[in-house]
Design an enzyme around this catalytic site. Structure first.
Site, PDB file in Angstrom:
ATOM      1  CD  GLU A  62       7.785   0.805  -1.716  1.00  0.00           C
ATOM      2  OE1 GLU A  62       6.833   1.556  -1.935  1.00  0.00           O
ATOM      3  OE2 GLU A  62       8.969   1.110  -1.975  1.00  0.00           O
TER       4      GLU A  62
ATOM      5  CE  LYS B 201       5.485   5.433  -1.298  1.00  0.00           C
ATOM      6  NZ  LYS B 201       6.092   4.624  -2.379  1.00  0.00           N
TER       7      LYS B 201
ATOM      8  CB  CYS C 199       9.487   3.745  -0.321  1.00  0.00           C
ATOM      9  SG  CYS C 199      10.747   3.728  -1.635  1.00  0.00           S
TER      10      CYS C 199
END
Length: 324
Positions: A57, A157, A199
């Site tokens: 990321e 995300k 993440c």
């Protein structure tokens, strides 16, 4: 303890299993320096024979504030993604013989191929989407490129990190980022079927299990964990996702001081379907390598067939309990 692996046949050398390379970098607000560092790692991984290279990321940059983060963002059709597409492509370039395969944390010296011929997992691209003119917000996009430089998948995300640990960490990703609206189906790669996350998604087992149901064999969590949360939760969460999904878990990571107000935890690693850490980066930028053994993965799934034991007819409900 892992179940014993079957012995290799003695009639000849064992067949090579797909090799993946996992990157650990220290991105800053300087996009050019970041690209140079990431490109060197990708070329080194290709030289060693990796078919799939993972970057974390924020591989493109980590801004020092929200205004800078927004100003540096590009579209998937922009210059930076075009340069990564060129990097992924294969035309010519020597590959390392199998004897040179191995782990390690640094970039080695020597001639490198100009074009790599690898799959690239670009794990958290600051994307200006088509709605940028109206929203003035970006997407945290995990882009997957194939060895022709084509965009094989793009996952935005879905879980945004809004966290405040008093006196330690304050983050409000939703203040400048749009959440994604869908889980992307796993993509077939030479290493296995790859499920994409980013993440903070690591904290939500639901997405891992949804990807497993869709056929994933490798789950990837490119990340930029902070030191307080990383030291407490990073490895245990990654191992938990591997155990419950019976997938390989690959986690590229940011490490070190990104700018004056942020330091990342690092510890990029690979976990096998039994929950064992099979590769991990040392301190500082570098690479670790792991072979993906799908025969072993399917053996683990046969021996403990949790996927077939799940009770989706019950999950999400709690029966009322009468009190005497």
């Amino acid at each position: 303890r892992s179940p014993p692996r079957p012995p290799h046949a003695m009639a000849g050398p064992p067949a090579l299993k797909p090799l993946v390379a996992v990157g650990q970098v220290t991105s800053t607000p300087d996009k050019e320096l970041n690209f140079a560092a990431c490109a060197a790692l990708v070329r080194e991984a290709a030289r060693r024979g990796a078919c799939l290279v993972f970057l974390p990321e924020g591989f493109d940059y980590i801004g020092s504030d929200t205004a800078q983060t927004l100003s540096l963002a590009e579209g998937l059709d922009g210059d930076l993604m075009g340069r990564y597409a060129e990097l992924a492509r294969y035309r010519r370039g020597p590959r390392a013989p199998p004897a040179e395969r191995g782990g390690g944390a640094g970039v080695t010296a020597g001639p490198l191929p100009r074009d790599c011929g690898v799959w690239l997992s670009l794990g958290g691209f600051h994307e200006r989407g088509q709605d940028w003119p109206t929203t003035q917000r970006i997407y945290n996009c995990h882009a997957l490129l194939d060895p022709a430089g084509r965009l094989a998948a793009a996952y935005r995300k879905t879980h945004l990190c809004d966290v405040e640990l008093e006196g330690r960490v304050t983050m409000k990703e939703s203040s400048f980022t749009n959440p994604g609206t869908e889980i992307v189906p796993p993509v077939s790669t030479p290493a296995g079927k790859l499920g994409l996350s980013v993440c903070y998604d690591l904290r939500f087992p639901e997405i891992a299990l949804a990807l497993r149901r869709a056929g994933a064999e490798i789950l990837t969590y490119p990340s930029a964990f902070t030191v307080p949360t990383g030291s407490a939760h990073w490895e245990v969460l990654l191992r938990a996702r591997a155990i419950e999904s019976q997938c390989y878990v690959v986690a590229a990571a940011q490490t070190g001081k990104n700018h004056e107000r942020r330091t990342s935890y690092g510890h990029a690693l690979v976990v096998d379907p039994w929950g064992a850490v099979v590769a991990q980066c040392r301190e500082g930028p570098g690479l670790c390598y792991a072979e993906i053994d799908l025969e072993y993965l399917h053996r683990v799934r046969r021996e403990i067939p949790v996927h077939g034991h799940r009770r989706p007819d019950l999950y999400g409900t709690v029966a009322a309990v009468g009190l005497a």
